[in-house]
Design a protein around this motif. Structure first.
Motif, PDB file in Angstrom:
ATOM      1  N   ALA A   1      50.376   6.788  69.008  1.00 26.72           N
ATOM      2  CA  ALA A   1      49.079   6.336  68.495  1.00 26.72           C
ATOM      3  C   ALA A   1      48.191   7.531  68.144  1.00 26.72           C
ATOM      4  O   ALA A   1      47.506   7.537  67.112  1.00 26.72           O
ATOM      5  CB  ALA A   1      48.383   5.453  69.522  1.00 26.72           C
ATOM      6  N   LYS A   2      48.217   8.549  68.992  1.00 27.60           N
ATOM      7  CA  LYS A   2      47.434   9.757  68.734  1.00 27.60           C
ATOM      8  C   LYS A   2      47.875  10.419  67.437  1.00 27.60           C
ATOM      9  O   LYS A   2      47.039  10.830  66.610  1.00 27.60           O
ATOM     10  CB  LYS A   2      47.597  10.727  69.910  1.00 27.60           C
ATOM     11  CG  LYS A   2      46.795  12.014  69.773  1.00 27.60           C
ATOM     12  CD  LYS A   2      47.022  12.898  70.987  1.00 27.60           C
ATOM     13  CE  LYS A   2      46.303  14.230  70.845  1.00 27.60           C
ATOM     14  NZ  LYS A   2      46.545  15.105  72.016  1.00 27.60           N
ATOM     15  N   ASP A   3      49.183  10.514  67.218  1.00 27.73           N
ATOM     16  CA  ASP A   3      49.704  11.094  65.981  1.00 27.73           C
ATOM     17  C   ASP A   3      49.294  10.260  64.775  1.00 27.73           C
ATOM     18  O   ASP A   3      48.956  10.798  63.709  1.00 27.73           O
ATOM     19  CB  ASP A   3      51.233  11.188  66.045  1.00 27.73           C
ATOM     20  CG  ASP A   3      51.715  12.227  67.049  1.00 27.73           C
ATOM     21  OD1 ASP A   3      50.900  13.072  67.466  1.00 27.73           O
ATOM     22  OD2 ASP A   3      52.899  12.180  67.431  1.00 27.73           O
ATOM     23  N   ALA A   4      49.298   8.934  64.928  1.00 26.14           N
ATOM     24  CA  ALA A   4      48.924   8.039  63.827  1.00 26.14           C
ATOM     25  C   ALA A   4      47.456   8.210  63.461  1.00 26.14           C
ATOM     26  O   ALA A   4      47.082   8.162  62.279  1.00 26.14           O
ATOM     27  CB  ALA A   4      49.212   6.594  64.211  1.00 26.14           C
TER      28      ALA A   4
ATOM     29  N   LYS B   1      49.236   1.627  62.268  1.00 22.68           N
ATOM     30  CA  LYS B   1      50.243   2.105  63.213  1.00 22.68           C
ATOM     31  C   LYS B   1      49.606   2.455  64.550  1.00 22.68           C
ATOM     32  O   LYS B   1      50.166   2.151  65.614  1.00 22.68           O
ATOM     33  CB  LYS B   1      50.971   3.322  62.648  1.00 22.68           C
ATOM     34  CG  LYS B   1      52.079   3.838  63.556  1.00 22.68           C
ATOM     35  CD  LYS B   1      52.846   4.979  62.906  1.00 22.68           C
ATOM     36  CE  LYS B   1      53.954   5.480  63.814  1.00 22.68           C
ATOM     37  NZ  LYS B   1      54.722   6.588  63.193  1.00 22.68           N
ATOM     38  N   ALA B   2      48.434   3.083  64.494  1.00 20.96           N
ATOM     39  CA  ALA B   2      47.740   3.433  65.731  1.00 20.96           C
ATOM     40  C   ALA B   2      47.401   2.179  66.529  1.00 20.96           C
ATOM     41  O   ALA B   2      47.591   2.132  67.753  1.00 20.96           O
ATOM     42  CB  ALA B   2      46.470   4.213  65.408  1.00 20.96           C
ATOM     43  N   GLU B   3      46.923   1.159  65.839  1.00 19.91           N
ATOM     44  CA  GLU B   3      46.579  -0.100  66.516  1.00 19.91           C
ATOM     45  C   GLU B   3      47.811  -0.726  67.154  1.00 19.91           C
ATOM     46  O   GLU B   3      47.767  -1.176  68.306  1.00 19.91           O
ATOM     47  CB  GLU B   3      45.949  -1.067  65.509  1.00 19.91           C
ATOM     48  CG  GLU B   3      45.528  -2.385  66.140  1.00 19.91           C
ATOM     49  CD  GLU B   3      44.780  -3.283  65.170  1.00 19.91           C
ATOM     50  OE1 GLU B   3      44.447  -4.423  65.570  1.00 19.91           O
ATOM     51  OE2 GLU B   3      44.524  -2.866  64.023  1.00 19.91           O
TER      52      GLU B   3
ATOM     53  N   ALA C   1      43.898   2.991  76.934  1.00 18.26           N
ATOM     54  CA  ALA C   1      44.493   2.448  75.713  1.00 18.26           C
ATOM     55  C   ALA C   1      43.588   1.397  75.085  1.00 18.26           C
ATOM     56  O   ALA C   1      43.441   1.330  73.862  1.00 18.26           O
ATOM     57  CB  ALA C   1      45.866   1.860  76.019  1.00 18.26           C
ATOM     58  N   ALA C   2      42.949   0.570  75.913  1.00 17.98           N
ATOM     59  CA  ALA C   2      42.056  -0.474  75.406  1.00 17.98           C
ATOM     60  C   ALA C   2      40.832   0.136  74.716  1.00 17.98           C
ATOM     61  O   ALA C   2      40.405  -0.339  73.652  1.00 17.98           O
ATOM     62  CB  ALA C   2      41.618  -1.388  76.544  1.00 17.98           C
ATOM     63  N   LEU C   3      40.269   1.163  75.301  1.00 15.49           N
ATOM     64  CA  LEU C   3      39.115   1.836  74.690  1.00 15.49           C
ATOM     65  C   LEU C   3      39.492   2.438  73.338  1.00 15.49           C
ATOM     66  O   LEU C   3      38.752   2.317  72.350  1.00 15.49           O
ATOM     67  CB  LEU C   3      38.592   2.930  75.619  1.00 15.49           C
ATOM     68  CG  LEU C   3      37.706   2.453  76.771  1.00 15.49           C
ATOM     69  CD1 LEU C   3      37.593   3.537  77.840  1.00 15.49           C
ATOM     70  CD2 LEU C   3      36.324   2.068  76.260  1.00 15.49           C
ATOM     71  N   ARG C   4      40.647   3.059  73.276  1.00 12.57           N
ATOM     72  CA  ARG C   4      41.089   3.658  72.018  1.00 12.57           C
ATOM     73  C   ARG C   4      41.380   2.578  70.973  1.00 12.57           C
ATOM     74  O   ARG C   4      41.056   2.740  69.793  1.00 12.57           O
ATOM     75  CB  ARG C   4      42.324   4.527  72.257  1.00 12.57           C
ATOM     76  CG  ARG C   4      42.021   5.745  73.099  1.00 12.57           C
ATOM     77  CD  ARG C   4      43.236   6.640  73.286  1.00 12.57           C
ATOM     78  NE  ARG C   4      42.887   7.804  74.084  1.00 12.57           N
ATOM     79  CZ  ARG C   4      43.714   8.786  74.384  1.00 12.57           C
ATOM     80  NH1 ARG C   4      44.966   8.746  73.951  1.00 12.57           N
ATOM     81  NH2 ARG C   4      43.324   9.809  75.115  1.00 12.57           N
ATOM     82  N   LEU C   5      41.963   1.464  71.427  1.00 12.83           N
ATOM     83  CA  LEU C   5      42.240   0.368  70.507  1.00 12.83           C
ATOM     84  C   LEU C   5      40.936  -0.189  69.942  1.00 12.83           C
ATOM     85  O   LEU C   5      40.835  -0.454  68.733  1.00 12.83           O
ATOM     86  CB  LEU C   5      43.017  -0.736  71.228  1.00 12.83           C
ATOM     87  CG  LEU C   5      43.263  -2.021  70.428  1.00 12.83           C
ATOM     88  CD1 LEU C   5      44.029  -1.720  69.143  1.00 12.83           C
ATOM     89  CD2 LEU C   5      44.010  -3.043  71.277  1.00 12.83           C
ATOM     90  N   ALA C   6      39.946  -0.370  70.800  1.00 16.73           N
ATOM     91  CA  ALA C   6      38.658  -0.895  70.343  1.00 16.73           C
ATOM     92  C   ALA C   6      38.035   0.017  69.292  1.00 16.73           C
ATOM     93  O   ALA C   6      37.469  -0.455  68.295  1.00 16.73           O
ATOM     94  CB  ALA C   6      37.712  -1.070  71.530  1.00 16.73           C
ATOM     95  N   ARG C   7      38.152   1.314  69.489  1.00 10.43           N
ATOM     96  CA  ARG C   7      37.576   2.256  68.514  1.00 10.43           C
ATOM     97  C   ARG C   7      38.315   2.198  67.182  1.00 10.43           C
ATOM     98  O   ARG C   7      37.699   2.327  66.114  1.00 10.43           O
ATOM     99  CB  ARG C   7      37.603   3.670  69.097  1.00 10.43           C
ATOM    100  CG  ARG C   7      36.629   3.839  70.259  1.00 10.43           C
ATOM    101  CD  ARG C   7      36.855   5.142  70.999  1.00 10.43           C
ATOM    102  NE  ARG C   7      36.091   5.175  72.247  1.00 10.43           N
ATOM    103  CZ  ARG C   7      36.483   5.823  73.343  1.00 10.43           C
ATOM    104  NH1 ARG C   7      37.649   6.467  73.345  1.00 10.43           N
ATOM    105  NH2 ARG C   7      35.731   5.814  74.418  1.00 10.43           N
ATOM    106  N   ILE C   8      39.634   2.023  67.248  1.00 12.32           N
ATOM    107  CA  ILE C   8      40.412   1.868  66.009  1.00 12.32           C
ATOM    108  C   ILE C   8      39.988   0.586  65.299  1.00 12.32           C
ATOM    109  O   ILE C   8      39.820   0.553  64.068  1.00 12.32           O
ATOM    110  CB  ILE C   8      41.922   1.827  66.311  1.00 12.32           C
ATOM    111  CG1 ILE C   8      42.403   3.176  66.857  1.00 12.32           C
ATOM    112  CG2 ILE C   8      42.714   1.460  65.053  1.00 12.32           C
ATOM    113  CD1 ILE C   8      42.252   4.329  65.891  1.00 12.32           C
ATOM    114  N   GLN C   9      39.811  -0.480  66.054  1.00 11.10           N
ATOM    115  CA  GLN C   9      39.391  -1.747  65.467  1.00 11.10           C
ATOM    116  C   GLN C   9      37.996  -1.635  64.852  1.00 11.10           C
ATOM    117  O   GLN C   9      37.729  -2.237  63.808  1.00 11.10           O
ATOM    118  CB  GLN C   9      39.441  -2.844  66.529  1.00 11.10           C
ATOM    119  CG  GLN C   9      40.871  -3.195  66.936  1.00 11.10           C
ATOM    120  CD  GLN C   9      40.962  -4.066  68.172  1.00 11.10           C
ATOM    121  OE1 GLN C   9      40.137  -3.967  69.078  1.00 11.10           O
ATOM    122  NE2 GLN C   9      41.974  -4.926  68.222  1.00 11.10           N
TER     123      GLN C   9
END
Length: 212
Positions: A96-99, A107-109, A128-136
């Motif tokens: 996810a970090k690379d994406a 892909k990151a999501e 992971a949830a915090l990072r997902l929320a930021r991607i969203q």
């Protein structure tokens, strides 16, 4: 436990723990079950299998810098093959970090959802949830981001969760909800890890005054 200042440091610390102690933890669990099923069977099968997965993970990480292209393909295969291992979540976080670096948000999501599903503990799940929320939020899925942050997560992450919620509410134009979220973050020592938090709250107060 040491107070880490960034999510990345937290991830690295957890990964380091599993790298150094994973086999011992696994062995301890196996010994705990030995009275029920028999130590010899597990010693010869389960432990050997988990040690092999651990070694595969170590070898995979060594390749991440030496051959990034090969690492991506092999990392995806590793997750498919060892989805029940704690190392699957760490691998998904790395992908996810690379994406994100490549701005491949879809892909990151997808990888962050895998990391959440396979997280070995609640701390990794929260990161992971915090990072997902930021991607969203990056992809304007604001309701989805708030839903991601609404799942049960450790109270130690409350400040970061509330800051992220506040940012999402602000993007939605829900200034009062944003203000409440930022204040909740401050009340839970959010200024220690989010030094610009007070500025965000002050800007909201100033905007509210101007509207009046």
């Amino acid at each position: 436990m040491e107070n880490f200042q960034t999510e990345e440091q937290q991830v690295e610390a957890i990964k380091s723990f599993w790298s150094k102690n994973g086999n011992s933890v696994i062995a301890g669990l196996i010994i705990g079950f030995s009275g029920f099923i028999g130590f010899n069977y597990y010693q010869d099968n389960k432990l050997a299998s988990e040690v092999a997965v651990s070694e595969s993970y170590m070898n995979l990480q060594e390749k991440s810098e030496a051959d990034p292209a090969a690492y991506t393909a092999e990392a995806e295969e590793f997750i498919k093959a060892h989805g029940q291992s704690s190392f699957a979540s760490f691998t998904a976080l790395s992908l996810a970090k690379d994406a994100v670096i490549q701005q491949d948000w879809a892909k990151a999501e997808a990888q962050l959802k895998v990391a959440i599903e396979k997280a070995p503990d609640e701390g990794v799940k929260a990161i992971a949830a915090l990072r997902l929320a930021r991607i969203q939020m990056q992809t304007e899925q604001l309701d989805a981001a708030l839903a991601t942050l609404s799942q049960p997560l450790p109270s130690s992450f409350l400040a970061s969760i509330e800051v992220t919620k506040g940012d999402a509410y602000l993007l939605q134009g829900k200034n009062e909800l944003a203000r409440v979220a930022y204040q909740t973050a401050i009340d839970n020592k959010g200024l220690e890890t989010h030094p610009n938090l007070q500025m965000k709250l002050d800007d909201l107060a100033e905007a509210s005054t101007v509207l009046k």
